[in-house]
Design a protein around this motif. Structure first.
Motif, PDB file in Angstrom:
ATOM      1  N   SER A 203     -17.486   2.667 -15.607  1.00 24.34           N
ATOM      2  CA  SER A 203     -18.702   2.924 -16.399  1.00 24.34           C
ATOM      3  C   SER A 203     -18.509   2.544 -17.863  1.00 24.34           C
ATOM      4  CB  SER A 203     -19.139   4.391 -16.280  1.00 24.34           C
ATOM      5  OG  SER A 203     -19.454   4.713 -14.960  1.00 24.34           O
ATOM      6  N   PRO A 204     -17.979   1.340 -18.144  1.00 22.42           N
ATOM      7  CA  PRO A 204     -17.742   0.950 -19.535  1.00 22.42           C
ATOM      8  C   PRO A 204     -19.026   0.747 -20.320  1.00 22.42           C
ATOM      9  CG  PRO A 204     -17.424  -0.934 -18.088  1.00 22.42           C
ATOM     10  CD  PRO A 204     -17.597   0.260 -17.197  1.00 22.42           C
ATOM     11  N   LEU A 205     -20.154   0.642 -19.606  1.00 25.04           N
ATOM     12  CA  LEU A 205     -21.452   0.522 -20.272  1.00 25.04           C
ATOM     13  C   LEU A 205     -22.229   1.838 -20.224  1.00 25.04           C
ATOM     14  CD1 LEU A 205     -22.501  -3.009 -18.943  1.00 25.04           C
ATOM     15  CD2 LEU A 205     -21.204  -2.424 -21.003  1.00 25.04           C
ATOM     16  N   GLY A 206     -21.487   2.946 -20.049  1.00 25.38           N
ATOM     17  CA  GLY A 206     -22.141   4.251 -20.055  1.00 25.38           C
ATOM     18  C   GLY A 206     -23.149   4.403 -18.933  1.00 25.38           C
ATOM     19  N   ARG A 207     -22.777   3.913 -17.737  1.00 24.94           N
ATOM     20  CA  ARG A 207     -23.682   3.926 -16.577  1.00 24.94           C
ATOM     21  C   ARG A 207     -25.009   3.254 -16.919  1.00 24.94           C
ATOM     22  NH1 ARG A 207     -20.918   6.931 -12.921  1.00 24.94           N
ATOM     23  NH2 ARG A 207     -19.609   8.612 -13.696  1.00 24.94           N
ATOM     24  N   GLY A 208     -24.921   2.216 -17.739  1.00 23.65           N
ATOM     25  CA  GLY A 208     -26.081   1.431 -18.129  1.00 23.65           C
ATOM     26  C   GLY A 208     -26.747   1.894 -19.409  1.00 23.65           C
ATOM     27  N   PHE A 209     -26.450   3.121 -19.838  1.00 24.27           N
ATOM     28  CA  PHE A 209     -27.161   3.689 -20.981  1.00 24.27           C
ATOM     29  C   PHE A 209     -26.920   2.889 -22.257  1.00 24.27           C
ATOM     30  CE2 PHE A 209     -28.091   6.825 -24.308  1.00 24.27           C
ATOM     31  CZ  PHE A 209     -29.262   7.384 -23.825  1.00 24.27           C
ATOM     32  N   LEU A 210     -25.680   2.408 -22.451  1.00 20.07           N
ATOM     33  CA  LEU A 210     -25.352   1.715 -23.701  1.00 20.07           C
ATOM     34  C   LEU A 210     -26.040   0.361 -23.825  1.00 20.07           C
ATOM     35  CD1 LEU A 210     -21.522   2.520 -23.891  1.00 20.07           C
ATOM     36  CD2 LEU A 210     -23.376   3.584 -25.199  1.00 20.07           C
ATOM     37  N   THR A 211     -26.580  -0.154 -22.739  1.00 20.66           N
ATOM     38  CA  THR A 211     -27.289  -1.433 -22.818  1.00 20.66           C
ATOM     39  C   THR A 211     -28.688  -1.273 -23.395  1.00 20.66           C
ATOM     40  OG1 THR A 211     -28.302  -1.272 -20.609  1.00 20.66           O
ATOM     41  CG2 THR A 211     -26.068  -2.205 -20.749  1.00 20.66           C
ATOM     42  N   GLY A 212     -29.172  -0.030 -23.488  1.00 21.49           N
ATOM     43  CA  GLY A 212     -30.513   0.206 -24.011  1.00 21.49           C
ATOM     44  C   GLY A 212     -31.616  -0.062 -23.007  1.00 21.49           C
ATOM     45  N   THR A 213     -31.257  -0.272 -21.748  1.00 23.13           N
ATOM     46  CA  THR A 213     -32.260  -0.602 -20.732  1.00 23.13           C
ATOM     47  C   THR A 213     -32.560   0.562 -19.799  1.00 23.13           C
ATOM     48  OG1 THR A 213     -30.575  -1.439 -19.216  1.00 23.13           O
ATOM     49  CG2 THR A 213     -31.540  -3.019 -20.769  1.00 23.13           C
ATOM     50  N   VAL A 214     -31.923   1.713 -20.016  1.00 28.22           N
ATOM     51  CA  VAL A 214     -32.083   2.850 -19.110  1.00 28.22           C
ATOM     52  C   VAL A 214     -32.987   3.897 -19.746  1.00 28.22           C
ATOM     53  CG1 VAL A 214     -30.903   4.753 -17.942  1.00 28.22           C
ATOM     54  CG2 VAL A 214     -29.847   2.486 -18.018  1.00 28.22           C
ATOM     55  N   ASP A 215     -34.058   4.228 -19.059  1.00 29.90           N
ATOM     56  CA  ASP A 215     -34.942   5.321 -19.465  1.00 29.90           C
ATOM     57  C   ASP A 215     -34.592   6.530 -18.612  1.00 29.90           C
ATOM     58  OD1 ASP A 215     -36.902   7.083 -20.151  1.00 29.90           O
ATOM     59  OD2 ASP A 215     -38.577   5.891 -19.400  1.00 29.90           O
ATOM     60  N   ALA A 216     -33.863   7.473 -19.203  1.00 27.41           N
ATOM     61  CA  ALA A 216     -33.378   8.615 -18.430  1.00 27.41           C
ATOM     62  C   ALA A 216     -34.517   9.421 -17.818  1.00 27.41           C
ATOM     63  CB  ALA A 216     -32.521   9.515 -19.318  1.00 27.41           C
ATOM     64  N   ALA A 217     -35.688   9.406 -18.449  1.00 29.55           N
ATOM     65  CA  ALA A 217     -36.806  10.198 -17.947  1.00 29.55           C
ATOM     66  C   ALA A 217     -37.424   9.612 -16.688  1.00 29.55           C
ATOM     67  CB  ALA A 217     -37.877  10.328 -19.026  1.00 29.55           C
ATOM     68  N   SER A 218     -37.152   8.341 -16.401  1.00 29.27           N
ATOM     69  CA  SER A 218     -37.790   7.702 -15.248  1.00 29.27           C
ATOM     70  C   SER A 218     -36.800   7.344 -14.144  1.00 29.27           C
ATOM     71  CB  SER A 218     -38.534   6.441 -15.703  1.00 29.27           C
ATOM     72  OG  SER A 218     -37.635   5.507 -16.256  1.00 29.27           O
ATOM     73  N   ALA A 235     -30.626  15.621 -24.183  1.00 32.03           N
ATOM     74  CA  ALA A 235     -29.384  14.921 -24.508  1.00 32.03           C
ATOM     75  C   ALA A 235     -29.610  13.418 -24.568  1.00 32.03           C
ATOM     76  CB  ALA A 235     -28.310  15.253 -23.472  1.00 32.03           C
ATOM     77  N   ALA A 236     -30.373  12.905 -23.614  1.00 28.88           N
ATOM     78  CA  ALA A 236     -30.628  11.464 -23.593  1.00 28.88           C
ATOM     79  C   ALA A 236     -31.370  11.020 -24.850  1.00 28.88           C
ATOM     80  CB  ALA A 236     -31.424  11.088 -22.346  1.00 28.88           C
ATOM     81  N   ALA A 237     -32.287  11.859 -25.312  1.00 27.67           N
ATOM     82  CA  ALA A 237     -33.014  11.520 -26.537  1.00 27.67           C
ATOM     83  C   ALA A 237     -32.060  11.480 -27.730  1.00 27.67           C
ATOM     84  CB  ALA A 237     -34.129  12.533 -26.778  1.00 27.67           C
ATOM     85  N   ALA A 238     -31.170  12.466 -27.819  1.00 24.48           N
ATOM     86  CA  ALA A 238     -30.216  12.492 -28.924  1.00 24.48           C
ATOM     87  C   ALA A 238     -29.249  11.314 -28.846  1.00 24.48           C
ATOM     88  CB  ALA A 238     -29.441  13.815 -28.901  1.00 24.48           C
ATOM     89  N   ASN A 239     -28.908  10.929 -27.628  1.00 25.93           N
ATOM     90  CA  ASN A 239     -27.922   9.862 -27.444  1.00 25.93           C
ATOM     91  C   ASN A 239     -28.481   8.462 -27.686  1.00 25.93           C
ATOM     92  OD1 ASN A 239     -25.804  11.603 -26.853  1.00 25.93           O
ATOM     93  ND2 ASN A 239     -26.303  11.670 -24.675  1.00 25.93           N
ATOM     94  N   GLN A 240     -29.777   8.383 -27.965  1.00 30.00           N
ATOM     95  CA  GLN A 240     -30.322   7.083 -28.355  1.00 30.00           C
ATOM     96  C   GLN A 240     -29.698   6.596 -29.666  1.00 30.00           C
ATOM     97  OE1 GLN A 240     -32.239   4.962 -26.722  1.00 30.00           O
ATOM     98  NE2 GLN A 240     -32.321   6.355 -24.975  1.00 30.00           N
ATOM     99  N   ALA A 241     -29.107   7.512 -30.430  1.00 30.95           N
ATOM    100  CA  ALA A 241     -28.479   7.110 -31.687  1.00 30.95           C
ATOM    101  C   ALA A 241     -27.290   6.177 -31.438  1.00 30.95           C
ATOM    102  CB  ALA A 241     -28.031   8.347 -32.466  1.00 30.95           C
ATOM    103  N   VAL A 242     -26.517   6.443 -30.390  1.00 29.27           N
ATOM    104  CA  VAL A 242     -25.384   5.568 -30.110  1.00 29.27           C
ATOM    105  C   VAL A 242     -25.878   4.219 -29.590  1.00 29.27           C
ATOM    106  CG1 VAL A 242     -24.910   6.296 -27.723  1.00 29.27           C
ATOM    107  CG2 VAL A 242     -23.056   5.482 -29.147  1.00 29.27           C
TER     108      VAL A 242
END
Length: 330
Positions: A203-218, A235-242
């Motif tokens: 998970s070097p891309l944060g399970r996709g989160f770090l790519t900016g393409t993952v909407d945790a709410a959906s 948490a996902a909203a706060a983590n948009q900062a990274v």
């Protein structure tokens, strides 16, 4: 492609690997024919290090990679794992590290993969009731029998790695490590560096989160990320900062967020003194090419500082059960 990287125990692999779990239904349904084309494309692009596990897709992921091996075994360093009972999507029901189970598990994996030897065989997770020395002794027997070439451990603590290494050389530790998952840098990474063990970040891309393409709410109902605390809405909203920090560096370099996240890991490996081979997974062939672009990316000290500050502000655990990963047992 950059030169091969030597992990521990003289195991040479491509500088980026491929994580096979993405080609199972943990993030939604998968077309097996398209998945096989993705694997072939990875080899064509220069990726030789492929990672799977007996539990992915109930064995179907090993069977899929076995189809690749039928044509291209000589071009592949193959890693698989034993120890988990259940599934990533449906939940795990047991962890087995006992010798009898290991002997059964390796034969099942060899059969599904259609090969006579596994290049790197990992203990997938710890069963705390089985001494790790006993587990590694059983794994070492597989090396002596010629069924396995090298041994690996996943999500172990520094102490567990040291105990295991006293029994048999360990080629690699595989644990989650990325800009937003840095807990392994406290103890496990220094221990691996001291012991000459390579590190394979999953998970070097944060399970996709770090790519900016993952909407945790959906996320879909069968997407196992819904169970991970840092993907919860607040948490996902706060983590948009990274994510914003990664994107800002990417914009400066004319690169993509995925390339920046992977390049950061490669720099960390050099800074901390051990070989690091991330294994991003994807279903899309163009993403493989994109990820390989990270190998040519140079991050400046200022960019590294900015990414480090962002990583310090990440909210939420990387696992629903902290003891499931090394972080909760240190």
């Amino acid at each position: 492609m950059a030169p091969a990287v030597q992990l521990g125990d003289d195991l040479n692999v491509s500088p980026l690997g491929f994580g096979g779990m993405a080609l199972t239904p943990v993030y939604g349904e998968v077309d097996p024919a398209d998945a096989l084309r993705t694997l072939h494309h990875a080899v064509d692009a220069g990726v030789s290090f492929f990672d799977t596990a007996d539990v992915y897709g109930g064995g179907s992921n090993e069977e899929l990679i076995g189809r690749l091996l039928r044509e291209r075994r000589g071009e592949v360093q193959l890693a698989t794992k034993f120890g988990l009972v259940g599934s990533p999507a449906g939940g795990y029901t047991d962890v087995r590290n006992d010798a009898a189970y290991i002997r059964q598990a390796v034969d099942r994996s060899l059969r599904r993969l259609g090969t006579d030897v596994i290049d790197l065989y990992y203990m997938h997770r710890r069963n705390l009731h089985v001494p790790i020395v006993e587990t590694v002794e059983a794994m070492a027997e597989l090396v002596q029998q010629g069924k396995v070439r090298h041994l690996g451990l996943s999500e172990v603590t520094a102490q567990e790695l040291e105990e295991a290494s006293a029994v048999h050389p360990i080629a690699a530790v595989q644990s989650e490590w990325s800009i937003w998952s840095r807990d392994v840098e406290r103890n496990v990474v220094p221990a691996a560096a001291a012991l000459g063990v390579g590190f394979v970040p999953y998970s070097p891309l944060g399970r996709g989160f770090l790519t900016g393409t993952v909407d945790a709410a959906s996320l879909g109902d069968n997407d196992f990320r819904r169970n991970i605390p840092r993907f919860a809405p607040d948490a996902a909203a706060a983590n948009q900062a990274v994510v914003a920090a990664v994107r800002a560096v990417a914009d400066e370099l004319g690169a993509t967020p995925a390339q920046v996240a992977l390049a950061w890991l490669l720099v960390q490996g050099r800074r901390l003194g051990l070989p690091v081979v991330p294994i991003p997974g994807t279903r899309k062939r163009d993403r493989i090419d994109e990820n390989l672009g990270a190998l040519a990316l140079d991050l400046s000290p200022a960019q590294l500082d900015a990414l480090g500050r962002a990583s310090d502000a990440v909210v939420g655990s990387r696992s629903a059960d902290p003891t499931w990963v090394s972080q909760g047992r240190e």
